[in-house]
Design an enzyme around this catalytic site. Structure first.
Site, PDB file in Angstrom:
ATOM      1  N   PRO A  56       0.681  -1.219   0.069  1.00 51.26           N
ATOM      2  CG  PRO A  56      -0.031  -0.905   2.161  1.00 51.26           C
ATOM      3  CD  PRO A  56       0.288  -2.136   1.219  1.00 51.26           C
ATOM      4  CG  ASN A  57      -0.364   4.288   1.238  1.00 52.80           C
ATOM      5  OD1 ASN A  57      -1.385   4.808   0.732  1.00 52.80           O
ATOM      6  ND2 ASN A  57      -0.462   3.644   2.251  1.00 52.80           N
ATOM      7  NE  ARG A  63       3.009   7.303   2.689  1.00 48.81           N
ATOM      8  CZ  ARG A  63       3.357   6.039   3.184  1.00 48.81           C
ATOM      9  NH1 ARG A  63       4.053   5.117   2.395  1.00 48.81           N
ATOM     10  NH2 ARG A  63       3.540   5.956   4.420  1.00 48.81           N
ATOM     11  CE1 TYR A 121       8.301   5.325   3.032  1.00 40.36           C
ATOM     12  CE2 TYR A 121       6.873   7.123   3.388  1.00 40.36           C
ATOM     13  CZ  TYR A 121       7.344   5.936   3.671  1.00 40.36           C
ATOM     14  OH  TYR A 121       6.830   5.329   4.702  1.00 40.36           O
ATOM     15  CG  ASN A 129       8.410  -1.719   0.282  1.00 35.95           C
ATOM     16  OD1 ASN A 129       7.741  -1.810   1.567  1.00 35.95           O
ATOM     17  ND2 ASN A 129       8.718  -0.550  -0.116  1.00 35.95           N
ATOM     18  CB  ALA A 136       1.462  -0.086   6.311  1.00 35.13           C
ATOM     19  CD  GLU A 140      10.798  -7.404   5.966  1.00 35.64           C
ATOM     20  OE1 GLU A 140      10.314  -6.560   6.672  1.00 35.64           O
ATOM     21  OE2 GLU A 140      10.819  -8.539   6.319  1.00 35.64           O
ATOM     22  CG  HIS A 164      10.764  -2.163   4.925  1.00 29.29           C
ATOM     23  ND1 HIS A 164       9.649  -1.751   4.859  1.00 29.29           N
ATOM     24  CD2 HIS A 164      11.085  -3.304   5.559  1.00 29.29           C
ATOM     25  CE1 HIS A 164       9.030  -3.252   5.065  1.00 29.29           C
ATOM     26  NE2 HIS A 164       9.902  -4.243   5.717  1.00 29.29           N
ATOM     27  NE  ARG A 200       8.817   6.041   9.047  1.00 31.26           N
ATOM     28  CZ  ARG A 200       7.929   5.777   7.908  1.00 31.26           C
ATOM     29  NH1 ARG A 200       8.259   4.943   7.127  1.00 31.26           N
ATOM     30  NH2 ARG A 200       6.798   6.427   7.956  1.00 31.26           N
TER      31      ARG A 200
END
Length: 144
Positions: free
Chosen positions: A9-10, A17, A22, A71, A74, A95, A97, A104
């Protein structure tokens, strides 16, 4: 070599964003550069904001690709289903990110994917994807 990048998502909002976290480049533009740089690798990508679609794509991609770069965004921190899908397939998953999730919010420190992943790359911006590609290429060199 045939690799699939799956984004959650996103990720479709990259470039717009939270550019401080990012960056300002869209994933589509970055992906074109990856394809140019890794001409000997058959790269594909898939993005969805829907958890079930990500699970289905992981299952469908099993054995069709030499590796998957995931990725889950969330969903990394919330989706037992995606973690179970990674556990349930034979194809290696790295994986990734874009941000350093450990710098964070605390909820981002947990991953349901990491225990089943071949490896985890985070915090290198979009280069995290490239490092994942290189990890698959290095595995082939080590085995050859």
């Amino acid at each position: 070599m045939k690799l699939l990048i799956i984004n959650g998502p996103n990720i479709n909002l990259l470039g717009k964003r939270e550019p401080g976290i990012y960056g300002t480049q869209s994933f589509e533009d970055f992906f074109v550069n990856l394809q140019f740089k890794y001409k000997d690798v058959e790269l594909s990508h898939f993005q969805s904001n829907v958890e079930g679609e990500l699970v289905t794509k992981l299952q469908d991609a099993d054995t069709e690709f030499d590796g998957i770069i995931l990725n889950a965004a969330a969903y990394t921190h919330t989706s037992i289903a995606i973690g179970d899908a990674v556990k349930g397939i034979m194809t290696a998953v790295v994986e990734v990110h874009i941000s350093n999730t450990f710098s964070r919010e605390e909820f981002r420190h947990n991953s349901f994917i990491s225990p089943a992943a071949k490896g985890v790359i985070l915090g290198f911006g979009m280069q995290s994807y490239e490092l994942a590609i290189q990890s698959f290429l290095n595995t082939v060199k080590d085995e050859g």
